[in-house]
Write a protein that holds these residues in place. Structure first.
Motif, PDB file in Angstrom:
ATOM      1  N   ILE A  38      19.165 -34.724 -20.583  1.00 25.14           N
ATOM      2  CA  ILE A  38      18.300 -34.043 -19.618  1.00 25.14           C
ATOM      3  C   ILE A  38      18.406 -32.523 -19.769  1.00 25.14           C
ATOM      4  CG2 ILE A  38      18.024 -33.567 -17.140  1.00 25.14           C
ATOM      5  CD1 ILE A  38      18.537 -36.591 -16.686  1.00 25.14           C
ATOM      6  N   GLU A  39      19.594 -32.024 -20.064  1.00 28.15           N
ATOM      7  CA  GLU A  39      19.790 -30.581 -20.259  1.00 28.15           C
ATOM      8  C   GLU A  39      19.116 -30.056 -21.525  1.00 28.15           C
ATOM      9  OE1 GLU A  39      23.930 -29.581 -20.370  1.00 28.15           O
ATOM     10  OE2 GLU A  39      24.294 -30.299 -18.336  1.00 28.15           O
ATOM     11  N   ARG A  40      18.883 -30.919 -22.510  1.00 33.58           N
ATOM     12  CA  ARG A  40      18.485 -30.452 -23.831  1.00 33.58           C
ATOM     13  C   ARG A  40      17.048 -30.735 -24.232  1.00 33.58           C
ATOM     14  NH1 ARG A  40      23.746 -30.833 -23.711  1.00 33.58           N
ATOM     15  NH2 ARG A  40      24.937 -29.305 -24.898  1.00 33.58           N
ATOM     16  N   VAL A  41      16.312 -31.484 -23.452  1.00 32.94           N
ATOM     17  CA  VAL A  41      14.934 -31.778 -23.837  1.00 32.94           C
ATOM     18  C   VAL A  41      13.960 -31.144 -22.856  1.00 32.94           C
ATOM     19  CG1 VAL A  41      15.569 -33.929 -24.994  1.00 32.94           C
ATOM     20  CG2 VAL A  41      14.784 -33.997 -22.628  1.00 32.94           C
ATOM     21  N   ASP A  42      12.760 -30.893 -23.337  1.00 36.27           N
ATOM     22  CA  ASP A  42      11.677 -30.385 -22.508  1.00 36.27           C
ATOM     23  C   ASP A  42      11.099 -31.570 -21.739  1.00 36.27           C
ATOM     24  OD1 ASP A  42       9.365 -29.388 -21.389  1.00 36.27           O
ATOM     25  OD2 ASP A  42       8.511 -28.672 -23.290  1.00 36.27           O
ATOM     26  N   LEU A  43      11.396 -31.627 -20.460  1.00 38.11           N
ATOM     27  CA  LEU A  43      10.976 -32.773 -19.650  1.00 38.11           C
ATOM     28  C   LEU A  43       9.466 -32.834 -19.439  1.00 38.11           C
ATOM     29  CD1 LEU A  43      13.912 -32.919 -17.085  1.00 38.11           C
ATOM     30  CD2 LEU A  43      13.562 -34.305 -19.141  1.00 38.11           C
ATOM     31  N   ALA A  44       8.749 -31.786 -19.856  1.00 42.78           N
ATOM     32  CA  ALA A  44       7.296 -31.840 -19.828  1.00 42.78           C
ATOM     33  C   ALA A  44       6.768 -32.634 -21.028  1.00 42.78           C
ATOM     34  CB  ALA A  44       6.700 -30.434 -19.839  1.00 42.78           C
ATOM     35  N   GLU A  73       3.946 -38.441 -26.117  1.00 39.99           N
ATOM     36  CA  GLU A  73       3.034 -38.789 -27.213  1.00 39.99           C
ATOM     37  C   GLU A  73       3.148 -40.276 -27.577  1.00 39.99           C
ATOM     38  OE1 GLU A  73      -0.043 -38.191 -29.624  1.00 39.99           O
ATOM     39  OE2 GLU A  73       0.818 -36.598 -28.383  1.00 39.99           O
ATOM     40  N   ARG A  74       4.366 -40.791 -27.616  1.00 40.30           N
ATOM     41  CA  ARG A  74       4.575 -42.196 -27.987  1.00 40.30           C
ATOM     42  C   ARG A  74       3.979 -43.140 -26.956  1.00 40.30           C
ATOM     43  NH1 ARG A  74       9.412 -45.197 -30.967  1.00 40.30           N
ATOM     44  NH2 ARG A  74       8.660 -43.677 -32.445  1.00 40.30           N
ATOM     45  N   VAL A  75       4.066 -42.808 -25.702  1.00 37.52           N
ATOM     46  CA  VAL A  75       3.581 -43.717 -24.663  1.00 37.52           C
ATOM     47  C   VAL A  75       2.192 -43.352 -24.157  1.00 37.52           C
ATOM     48  CG1 VAL A  75       5.857 -44.451 -23.932  1.00 37.52           C
ATOM     49  CG2 VAL A  75       4.826 -42.456 -22.853  1.00 37.52           C
ATOM     50  N   ARG A  76       1.579 -42.319 -24.752  1.00 35.06           N
ATOM     51  CA  ARG A  76       0.221 -41.938 -24.341  1.00 35.06           C
ATOM     52  C   ARG A  76      -0.718 -43.122 -24.534  1.00 35.06           C
ATOM     53  NH1 ARG A  76      -1.212 -36.574 -26.492  1.00 35.06           N
ATOM     54  NH2 ARG A  76      -0.069 -36.020 -24.658  1.00 35.06           N
TER      55      ARG A  76
END
Length: 170
Positions: A38-44, A73-76
Motif C-alpha cells: 500500500i505504501e509503494r503503489v499508486d492506489l489510483a 487496466e487488468r480488471v477494466r
C-alpha cells in the motif's frame, strides 16, 4: 449454512471444507506485506486486496489470495457484482504459509493462480524464513532470509530482503 466456528470455509473442486484460522505469525506477516505494498503503489492505478479468485468451474474452486496486486487496466471491463469473485489472476500474488498448509496444498494453489493468468506468485514461509518466487514459464526461484526479491512493475526498484517481508514488527 452454519458459520464455521473453528475456521473458514474453502471451496476446492466443488468440495466445501473448513480450514483452520491462520495463526498470529501468519497474520503479522500478511499485515506487513499488505502495508508495504500500500505504501509503494499508486492506489489510483492499482488495487491491493485480500480477495478470492475463481480458478475453476464445474466443479468450482475459489482460491483466497493473501495479498493480490491488480492493476485497474487488468480488471477494466471486468467489473463484477460485489458477490462475485474475479476469474482472472492478479499481476502479483503473495501467499503466506501457515501451520495448517501442506506443501501439496501450497503448490496446488500456486498452480491454480498461475493457470488463471497471475504473473508472479511469492510464497513466504515464516517458519522456514524463506520465500519462493513462481513465474508462469520459468523454474521457481528459491530465496533465503538475506536474499533480495526483485519484483515487477509497479514495484520494480523496491528489492526487499526476505527477512524484511517476514518481519513481524516495524
Amino acid at each position: 449454512m452454519e458459520d464455521p466456528r473453528n475456521g473458514r470455509w474453502t471451496l476446492t473442486r466443488g468440495m466445501l471444507t473448513v480450514q483452520p484460522w491462520p495463526g498470529l505469525l501468519h497474520g503479522a506477516v500478511h499485515g506487513r506485506v499488505l502495508s508495504q505494498l500500500i505504501e509503494r503503489v499508486d492506489l489510483a492505478q492499482w488495487r491491493v486486496l485480500n480477495v478470492g479468485c475463481m480458478t475453476h468451474r464445474d466443479p468450482d474452486t475459489v482460491r483466497q489470495i493473501e495479498v493480490a496486486l491488480y492493476s485497474y487496466e487488468r480488471v477494466r471491463g471486468r467489473r463484477c457484482p460485489v458477490t462475485d469473485y474475479p476469474t482472472i489472476g492478479p499481476e502479483l500474488a503473495f501467499e503466506v504459509v501457515d501451520v495448517a498448509d501442506t506443501p501439496h496444498s501450497v503448490l496446488e494453489k500456486v498452480d491454480d493462480l498461475l493457470a488463471v493468468g497471475t504473473d508472479r506468485v511469492v510464497v513466504l514461509n515464516p517458519l522456514r524464513r524463506t520465500a519462493v518466487l513462481y513465474h508462469p514459464d520459468d523454474e521457481p526461484t528459491f530465496l533465503r532470509e538475506q536474499d533480495r526479491l526483485a519484483l515487477p512493475a509497479p514495484l520494480d526498484g523496491w528489492t526487499p530482503t526476505v527477512a524484511e517481508l517476514l518481519s513481524e514488527g516495524n
